[in-house]
Scaffold this active site. Structure first.
Site, PDB file in Angstrom:
ATOM      1  N   GLU A   1      -4.149   7.796   7.718  1.00 54.29           N
ATOM      2  CA  GLU A   1      -3.904   8.489   9.030  1.00 54.29           C
ATOM      3  C   GLU A   1      -4.274  10.043   9.215  1.00 54.29           C
ATOM      4  O   GLU A   1      -4.581  10.559  10.105  1.00 54.29           O
ATOM      5  CB  GLU A   1      -2.891   7.953   9.876  1.00 54.29           C
ATOM      6  CG  GLU A   1      -2.725   6.489  10.200  1.00 54.29           C
ATOM      7  CD  GLU A   1      -2.292   5.472   8.921  1.00 54.29           C
ATOM      8  OE1 GLU A   1      -2.261   4.396   9.137  1.00 54.29           O
ATOM      9  OE2 GLU A   1      -2.700   5.919   7.838  1.00 54.29           O
TER      10      GLU A   1
ATOM     11  N   GLU B   1      -0.321  -1.381   6.672  1.00 55.75           N
ATOM     12  CA  GLU B   1       0.958  -1.419   7.314  1.00 55.75           C
ATOM     13  C   GLU B   1       1.655  -3.019   7.470  1.00 55.75           C
ATOM     14  O   GLU B   1       2.640  -3.318   7.462  1.00 55.75           O
ATOM     15  CB  GLU B   1       1.338  -0.588   8.374  1.00 55.75           C
ATOM     16  CG  GLU B   1       0.959   0.852   8.236  1.00 55.75           C
ATOM     17  CD  GLU B   1       0.920   1.936   9.377  1.00 55.75           C
ATOM     18  OE1 GLU B   1       2.013   2.510   9.779  1.00 55.75           O
ATOM     19  OE2 GLU B   1       0.000   1.669   9.944  1.00 55.75           O
TER      20      GLU B   1
END
Ligand code: T1G
Length: 714
Positions: A134, A114
């Site tokens: 995730e 990210e």
């Protein structure tokens, strides 16, 4: 006296090359982006951003990777107020006019990718791996990943109005899979791949300094049909699909909302997830798996022996399954069986298994060929004299196993490890037949051995530390979850299973039906209930194991014995607790069995009553938990999380509940003890079974959890 202040070593290395500031994350082992590292990055970033001589900034990672993402440890409790996190780092980047390049060497996962997606450009080395895993932690990418990845891939894969790119992003995040350098370049995640990622990134930063390619400014569309389809392909929220549904919602929001609002929406969804049961369960299991290979109280730094070749005694279903596990890991393996028909069946089983995998596109034909050839069938022990490890997988009889161990001890080279695939029997008794009890260990595979991830590593009283360490290292190499167990009847998994099955049979006697009980356990999250499992493994197998079992200090039900006497062994005979029509696997209720059960109740003088599903789940699961507590207390399991991994990887316990012991911790041990006592108080309840295990009672009294208990293994 001169006071020297020892400042903790900085976790960020900063250097400047020709106006390019390189910020290297250096927090071993995986540069996890915890609050301290994030605070230091922000400090260095602000310094670089404020420095007019700095034309661009490059992020890099030390310790052989970019970063393993956010520090998962920090998700086990609410963050202290004011602590920094990866979102704050990214916000600092997003606000700045400088040009940012991410230099990815090794893994860039979760928050690390990210951060890279927030940069203007991304360069990878040949061993770069990028992913947003995730969802494997019951979470969603919570630092902009659900907003930036679809934007980037839609822009880089403009086919069909960029919808192809959006689908790629959704798939990648929903599967939690990572991409290697070539794939990531092909998809457009990486702008370039080079031998030296940092060098290439600095070069690119120089040429691109002053330019912007912020993904946050891209837009994309997503069709309602795509998100509807995605929602339809994941499990329901209450059955392990919570993170997936919220992830899809976040991507949908990303297409509809302005970037900053999409980001805020993603954050709200992330905060809902991080405190959820399924996420806490997944985080518990993440660390439980990393604890596996750690064996307390080993004498010094024991090194594993090298395993270059293996053998399996017995060409039955388990034997050939185990042989395929070794072949799949590239370890040459021989299968020894004196029965030629059995050898032919074994050969056929291996050939059809690999052919099936080729047909399903799981492996290539040449891999199937190499693996099939990796398994040799031999007729006598002399042919395996030189192997490093042998696994006995013959019939579950102590007499037969002892004969095999005596023969192996004579035939095999002195250094070889002798292992048994027994699912219940005494390893020490087998070791007593050899001159090398220190090299005897249990390696209990679960059927089908080439599929099931679990491997119980049974430590006998003479098993040496070297043999144990070799076995745990071998488990990793065989891509198995190797759980160390003490040597007790049924080890960890089966010992608890007997209590679970016993309680399920008592519930039959008291008024429930096999279909009702299996239905309740499936609603709880198991793929099948105790009676579907008995029919799959074989009522005859359970019956014969019960004959070898030490006499239980409490009553057991005789329903299974009645079915065994009628030749109802389960799926293999087309009928057991259920009927299986035309070889199908779907269980069909058999009124005849319900009548047999009612007759058994009558024989025992038990008045049948209506039983709620809630009671069924409680009694079956709490039987597991109470026996689990005894197993920890007896030192048979090293830690409660090992029991959770056994039940997840060997018995289908629902992952989103974290395993029986974690489930107990989440429920609260005080409440568990109260429920056990209320069950014990019911008429006909067996106190021996339902009296809370001393460890459980003690931890409940102290307000403790199983996870926090670090007891002494035997
Ligand atoms: N946080 C904390 N500790 C971690 C960690 C992490 N992210 N990753 C690894 N460790 C520890 C691990 O417990 C072990 O410790 C040691 O590092 C070595 O790990 C906001 C929410 C990176 C591929 O899911 O997949 O970012 O046992 O044995 O085989 O959106 O670790 O030695 O004490 O696994 O070389 C997302 C998780 C986080 C990646 C290295 N990231 N890690 O594998 O070593 S959530 C992940 C891995 C997030 C943002 C969100 C692997 C690895 P110990 P290891 P390895």
């Amino acid at each position: 006296m001169l006071q020297t202040e020892t400042r903790p070593a900085s976790l960020v290395r900063a250097e400047t090359r020709d106006g390019i500031r390189i910020l290297t994350l250096d927090s071993p082992p995986v540069n996890a982006l915890g609050s301290r590292l994030c605070a230091e990055v922000i400090r260095e970033l602000e310094a670089a951003i404020a420095d007019s001589a700095v034309t661009a900034i490059v992020f890099a990672g030390a310790n052989g990777l970019f970063s393993g993402g956010a520090d998962v440890n920090e998700f086990q409790a609410p963050p202290p107020p004011g602590s920094k996190n990866i979102r704050d780092v990214i916000a600092t980047v997003e606000k700045s006019d400088k040009t940012f390049v991410a230099a990815i060497d090794g893994n860039a996962l979760g928050g690390a990718l990210e951060l890279a997606l927030a940069c203007d450009y991304r360069v990878g080395s040949n061993n770069a791996r990028v992913g947003l895993p995730e969802i494997l932690l019951g979470l969603l990418p919570g630092a902009g990943g659900t907003q930036r990845l679809p934007r980037l891939l839609s822009a880089r894969n403009p086919m069909n109005n960029g919808l192809a790119g959006v689908q790629m992003a959704l798939d990648m995040m929903l599967k939690g899979e990572s991409k290697n350098a070539t794939q990531a370049k092909g998809m457009g995640i990486l702008d370039d791949v080079a031998l030296g990622a940092v060098e290439r990134a600095v070069e690119l930063a120089k040429t691109k300094a002053g330019t912007k390619a912020r993904v946050s400014r891209f837009t994309f569309i997503v069709l309602p049909s795509m998100t509807a389809m995605a929602h339809g392909m994941v499990p329901p929220e209450e059955r392990g699909g919570l993170a997936a549904h919220k992830l899809i919602d976040a991507v949908e929001a990303a297409s509809e909302m302005e970037f900053k609002y999409g980001l805020a929406h993603e954050r709200r969804l992330f905060e809902e997830l991080v405190r959820s049961g399924p996420a806490q369960a997944a985080i518990h299991l993440f660390f439980a798996e990393r604890e596996l290979g750690k064996i307390p109280n080993l004498a010094g730094d024991v090194k594993p022996k090298e395993i270059k070749s293996a053998a399996v005694v017995g060409a039955g279903t388990m034997g050939t399954g185990i042989a395929m596990v070794f072949a799949n890991a590239g370890i040459p393996v021989s299968v020894i069986d004196v029965n030629p028909e059995q050898v032919e069946r074994g050969r056929a089983n291996i050939a059809s298994t690999y052919e099936g995998q080729v047909k399903k596109g799981r492996i290539a034909a040449d891999v199937a060929k190499a693996r099939t050839e990796g398994v040799k069938f031999v007729g006598d022990y002399a042919a395996i004299a030189d192997v490093d490890v042998v696994i006995e997988a013959v019939f579950e009889s102590m007499k037969v196993k002892k004969e095999v161990f005596a023969a192996l001890d004579k035939a095999l080279k002195p250094g070889a490890i002798l292992a048994s695939n027994t699912s219940t029997l005494d390893i020490d008794e087998m070791a007593s037949m050899t001159s090398r009890p220190g090299q005897v260990v249990g390696l209990h595979f679960f059927a089908p051995a080439n599929i099931m991830q679990l491997l119980e590593i049974v430590r006998g009283k003479s098993t040496s530390d070297e043999t144990l360490v070799t076995a745990t290292a071998l488990a990793k190499r065989l891509r198995k979850k190797g759980v160390v167990s003490g040597n007790a009847f049924g080890f960890i998994g089966n010992r608890m299973l007997f209590d679970y099955i016993r309680e399920a049979n008592f519930l039959l006697e008291e008024g429930a039906t096999p279909m009702q009980i299996d239905g309740a356990m499936k609603d709880f999250g198991f793929p099948m209930g105790p009676f579907g499992m008995s029919d799959l493994s074989g009522i005859d197998v359970f019956y014969k194991i019960s004959l070898e079992a030490p006499k239980a200090p409490y009553r057991t039900s005789e329903i299974a014995a009645r079915l065994y006497e009628q030749g109802r062994y389960g799926q293999k005979t087309g009928k057991g607790f259920f009927i299986y029509e035309d070889g199908k696997r779907e269980p069909v209720e058999d009124p005849g069995v319900n009548d047999l059960i009612a007759a058994e109740s009558k024989r025992l003088g038990i008045k049948r009553r209506r039983i709620k599903d809630e009671e069924i789940v409680e009694r079956c699961i709490y039987a597991l938990i109470n026996e689990g507590a005894r197993i920890i207390e007896d030192g048979i399991a090293q830690r409660s999380s090992d029991i959770d991994l056994v039940y997840l990887n060997g018995y289908g316990f629902p992952a989103y509940r974290g395993g029986p012991m974690f489930f107990a911790d989440q429920t609260g041990l005080h409440d568990v003890v109260r429920t056990l006592k209320s069950i014990a108080a019911q008429p006909g309840s067996d106190l021996g079974v339902w009296t809370p295990a001393p460890l459980l009672a003690r931890l409940a009294h102290q307000g403790q959890t199983f996870s926090a208990f670090k007891g002494q293994p035997k």
